[in-house]
Enzyme design. Structure first.
Site, short mmCIF file in Angstrom:
data_model
loop_
_atom_site.label_atom_id
_atom_site.label_comp_id
_atom_site.label_asym_id
_atom_site.label_seq_id
_atom_site.Cartn_x
_atom_site.Cartn_y
_atom_site.Cartn_z
N GLU A 256 46.58 36.55 43.62
CA GLU A 256 46.91 36.78 42.21
C GLU A 256 47.90 37.91 42.01
O GLU A 256 48.68 37.88 41.06
CB GLU A 256 45.68 36.93 41.31
CG GLU A 256 44.86 38.16 41.49
CD GLU A 256 43.65 38.19 40.55
OE1 GLU A 256 43.68 37.59 39.47
OE2 GLU A 256 42.66 38.86 40.92
N ASN B 170 45.35 34.30 17.76
CA ASN B 170 44.92 34.13 19.15
C ASN B 170 44.00 32.92 19.20
O ASN B 170 43.03 32.86 18.45
CB ASN B 170 44.18 35.40 19.62
CG ASN B 170 43.62 35.27 21.04
OD1 ASN B 170 43.98 34.34 21.76
ND2 ASN B 170 42.74 36.18 21.41
N GLY B 171 44.30 31.95 20.06
CA GLY B 171 43.46 30.76 20.15
C GLY B 171 44.31 29.51 20.10
O GLY B 171 45.53 29.56 20.30
N TRP C 31 50.59 34.86 24.68
CA TRP C 31 50.49 34.15 25.97
C TRP C 31 50.65 32.67 25.61
O TRP C 31 49.78 32.08 24.96
CB TRP C 31 49.12 34.43 26.58
CG TRP C 31 48.96 34.00 28.00
CD1 TRP C 31 49.33 34.70 29.12
CD2 TRP C 31 48.35 32.80 28.47
NE1 TRP C 31 48.99 33.99 30.26
CE2 TRP C 31 48.40 32.83 29.89
CE3 TRP C 31 47.78 31.69 27.85
CZ2 TRP C 31 47.88 31.80 30.68
CZ3 TRP C 31 47.28 30.66 28.64
CH2 TRP C 31 47.33 30.72 30.04
N LYS D 291 42.22 38.04 45.39
CA LYS D 291 42.93 39.30 45.10
C LYS D 291 44.35 39.22 45.64
O LYS D 291 45.29 39.59 44.95
CB LYS D 291 42.23 40.51 45.74
CG LYS D 291 40.94 40.97 45.07
CD LYS D 291 41.12 41.69 43.76
CE LYS D 291 41.05 40.79 42.58
NZ LYS D 291 39.84 40.26 42.10
N CYS E 233 46.76 36.87 24.51
CA CYS E 233 47.19 37.28 23.18
C CYS E 233 46.50 38.57 22.72
O CYS E 233 45.28 38.60 22.57
CB CYS E 233 46.92 36.20 22.13
SG CYS E 233 47.87 34.72 22.39
N ARG F 133 46.17 42.35 28.97
CA ARG F 133 45.60 41.03 28.69
C ARG F 133 46.52 39.90 29.17
O ARG F 133 46.09 38.77 29.30
CB ARG F 133 45.32 40.87 27.19
CG ARG F 133 44.21 41.78 26.70
CD ARG F 133 44.15 41.78 25.20
NE ARG F 133 43.66 40.55 24.63
CZ ARG F 133 42.40 40.29 24.33
NH1 ARG F 133 41.47 41.20 24.56
NH2 ARG F 133 42.05 39.14 23.80
N GLU G 181 36.83 36.11 47.40
CA GLU G 181 37.31 37.18 46.53
C GLU G 181 38.53 37.90 47.13
O GLU G 181 39.49 38.19 46.43
CB GLU G 181 36.16 38.16 46.24
CG GLU G 181 36.53 39.42 45.47
CD GLU G 181 37.17 39.17 44.10
OE1 GLU G 181 37.23 38.02 43.66
OE2 GLU G 181 37.65 40.15 43.51
N HIS H 215 36.19 22.50 60.98
CA HIS H 215 36.21 21.18 60.34
C HIS H 215 37.54 20.90 59.63
O HIS H 215 37.61 20.01 58.80
CB HIS H 215 35.04 21.04 59.36
CG HIS H 215 33.70 21.15 60.04
ND1 HIS H 215 33.22 20.20 60.88
CD2 HIS H 215 32.78 22.15 60.03
CE1 HIS H 215 32.04 20.57 61.36
NE2 HIS H 215 31.76 21.77 60.85
N LYS I 217 44.22 38.75 31.25
CA LYS I 217 42.98 39.46 31.57
C LYS I 217 41.77 38.74 30.97
O LYS I 217 40.74 38.61 31.60
CB LYS I 217 43.07 40.90 31.04
CG LYS I 217 41.86 41.75 31.37
CD LYS I 217 41.77 42.04 32.85
CE LYS I 217 40.57 42.92 33.21
NZ LYS I 217 40.28 42.85 34.65
#
Ligand code: AGP
Length: 613
Positions: free
Chosen positions: A493, A100-101, A74, A490, A2, A27, A486, A509, A608
């Protein structure tokens, strides 16, 4: 998550708000809207989808006026749709809100409001805010007081902006709980409000950050900050050094590509003023670390989410190896549920690009509650994480816009390396020769990173060879094991290709069952203490018909002879090697996603700053 922009002043609010929202697109969002006060009326335009759809809508059906508020949503409560998009206007048409929230007690408030005959028009929790404000106005109090009563009633971590036709000269905003940030930008005869600095940077660099449980009453020529209880607060005014240009794409196709390349400068800035190469010493003044504190630390918890947590995993190797202090890395969302053993001799070190991540903030809060020493490594200036810390290391990366974090991964690797040396020095557990050698190695970092980034066209060729893969296994060992996590993150996403990071020794394993001609295996195998082990890992993958892509040190003929593709890095001290091995993986993920024509900077479903739990 948001984005919020508000404007109070003599200019038309709409274009200022739309430009500001554009700069907050990074964001992550799924719908957008804008509202202005025009005479004694509130006008709203909102739609599902990208900001370009809202801009088209405003083009077809223009609106003008000021003050104004805008929002990118969002979705949490209710699907992304025009009806659920913010702003929301109350039934009397007097008050409008963006938010926002999550209003945690929204069901309770909704029931009460419905019992009063209020008609709910959306599925959002946000709508309860505007009805509550109108309810208080109807009881006879002025708009500011109605807003205050509303803010005090809603539970959870929330940022709210309200406007009313009853007092059309102002916006009232509040930050409640550990919600995302609220930045108030101070202009000449005009003021701005935003959830992040880039939205207002072209208008002003003078800003105030709202603290939790504070509200602001903003007109074109005044900003009054109060606690929710009505006590006036005199805020600190910060001057932001970032250039508006730093938040532009420039010559690059995407912010992510630009930010990957900015790492050379970011790494240089990370060292500037903190490393005394002559004395072989580190200075981190904002950490407030004294020899007394350093000596009593018995344990460090590193807490963070996603990429920042993987940076923390590298930090564990560095701090344990150099400073010999036990370090545990606990994911932010798990920290408070794991009943961590924290006392006054325990450091809780948070790592966060945004400084707004709700899970990381909750972990810091838990550390504080248990009496620990709270430190953070944070990029966003003035963010909540910075403000609640006893000591900070500010990342020197500048704004990171691409949702996929890149420069905010490598900067904290250097920060933690420096922290480890400083701790060892203050505790007296490192000899001068070793300390000086470790510090001297730092000088190499920006140049070595630049040399890796110069191989971009080679990495792009490998990306073309891999563009149609449907999955990929990333393997690493020792200090480069978190780089496997990481690298895989990348890829998944931004390219939506399933990728799994694994400690290479664990392959036998279980995951080895996945390897066949269809499953590429990416092996991170630089010249570090685990090099030989990685060679046997590569052999095992090749024996099962897997295509191997290796990250290796220049001149490694053995790996060249075994792997199908090699991403080269220059020779480097092994403790600093993760800063280099991650770079080709960032470039690889970037190019695969770009070749597939995907929205690299705003991948689907991602935000974000993740400001909800
Ligand atoms: C990184 O590429 C991700 N988008 C994500 O994992 C991110 O690192 C995480 O959400 C933590 O964010 P923070 O650094 O702002 O706290």
């Amino acid at each position: 998550m948001c984005g919020i922009v508000g404007y109070v002043g003599p200019r038309d609010a709409v274009s200022i708000i739309l430009n500001g929202l554009k700069r907050l697109e990074y964001r992550g969002y799924d719908s957008a809207g804008v509202a202005v006060i025009n005479g004694n009326q509130i006008e709203v335009r909102r739609d599902a989808g990208k900001l370009s759809q809202l801009i088209d809508l405003v083009g077809k059906s223009p609106l003008q006026g000021a003050p104004g508020i805008g929002h990118t949503r969002w979705a949490t409560h209710g699907a992304p749709s025009a009806r659920n998009a913010h702003p929301h206007v109350g039934n009397t048409g007097k008050v409008v809100v963006v938010h926002n929230g999550i209003v945690e007690n929204f069901l309770e408030i909704k029931d009460e409001m419905m019992a009063e005959g209020v008609n709910f028009l959306s599925e959002t929790d946000t709508e309860t805010i505007v009805h509550l404000a109108e309810h208080h106005q109807a009881a006879g109090v002025n708009f500011v007081e109605a807003a205050r009563r509303t803010f005090k009633q809603i539970e959870g971590a929330n940022v709210v902006l309200l406007m009313s036709v009853d007092e059309p000269d102002k916006i009232v905003t509040a930050r409640i709980g550990n919600a995302g940030g609220v930045v108030i930008g101070l202009g000449e005869n005009e003021n701005f409000i935003a959830s992040d600095i880039p939205a207002i940077l072209e208008h002003t660099r003078k800003v105030i950050f709202l603290e939790s449980r504070q509200m602001a009453i903003i007109t074109r020529d005044s900003v009054r900050i109060e606690t929710l209880e009505g006590v006036e607060v005199s805020p600190e005014i910060h001057t932001i050094a970032w250039d508006a240009v730093a938040a532009e794409k420039g010559e690059y196709r995407h912010f992510m590509q630009k930010e990957i390349h900015e790492q050379v400068r970011a790494l240089t800035d990370t060292l500037a003023g903190r490393v005394d190469f002559k004395a072989g010493r580190i200075r981190l003044p904002e950490l407030n670390l004294t020899p007394e504190i350093a000596k009593r630390i018995q344990r460090i918890y590193i807490t963070a989410c996603g990429t920042a947590a993987y940076a923390g995993m590298v930090g564990k190797y560095l701090i344990e190896k150099i400073a010999r202090i036990p370090v545990e890395v606990v994911i932010g969302s798990e920290f408070r549920y794991s009943d961590p053993i924290v006392d006054e001799n325990t450091v809780v070190l948070a790592i966060s690009q945004s400084g707004e991540t709700a899970d990381t903030l909750a972990a810091m809060e838990e550390g504080r509650r248990k009496g620990g020493i709270i430190w953070s490594i944070v990029n966003a200036i003035g963010s909540q994480a910075m403000r609640v810390s006893d000591g900070i290391i500010a990342m020197q990366t500048g704004p990171e816009i691409g949702v996929a974090s890149t420069k905010a991964f490598t900067a904290p690797l250097v920060d933690q390396y420096m922290l480890a040396i400083l701790l060892a020095d203050l505790r007296g557990t490192i000899d001068e020769k070793t300390r000086k050698a470790l510090v001297a190695d730092l000088r190499l970092v920006p140049d070595l990173a630049g040399r890796v980034l110069d191989t971009e066209s080679e990495v792009e060729k490998v990306a073309h060879a891999l563009k149609d893969i449907t999955g990929c296994l990333y393997l690493g060992r020792g200090i480069n094991m978190p780089i496997a996590y990481e690298g895989a993150l990348k890829l998944k996403e931004i390219s939506y290709i399933h990728a799994e990071g694994y400690p290479a020794g664990e392959m036998k394993h279980g995951p080895i069952a996945l390897i066949d001609e269809e499953m590429p295996v990416l092996c991170i195998a630089p010249k570090d203490p685990w090099h030989e082990k990685m060679i046997s890992q590569i052999q095992q993958a090749k024996a099962r018909g897997g295509m191997v892509i290796a990250v290796a040190t220049e001149g490694d003929e053995l790996i060249k002879g075994m792997a199908d593709h090699v991403l080269w890095i220059p020779e480097a001290p092994w403790m600093l090697s993760p800063i280099l091995t991650v770079l080709p993986l960032q470039l690889l993920a970037y190019h695969i996603a770009a070749i597939r024509g995907l929205d690299v900077d705003q991948p689907r479903n991602l935000a974000k700053s993740v400001t909800v739990e």
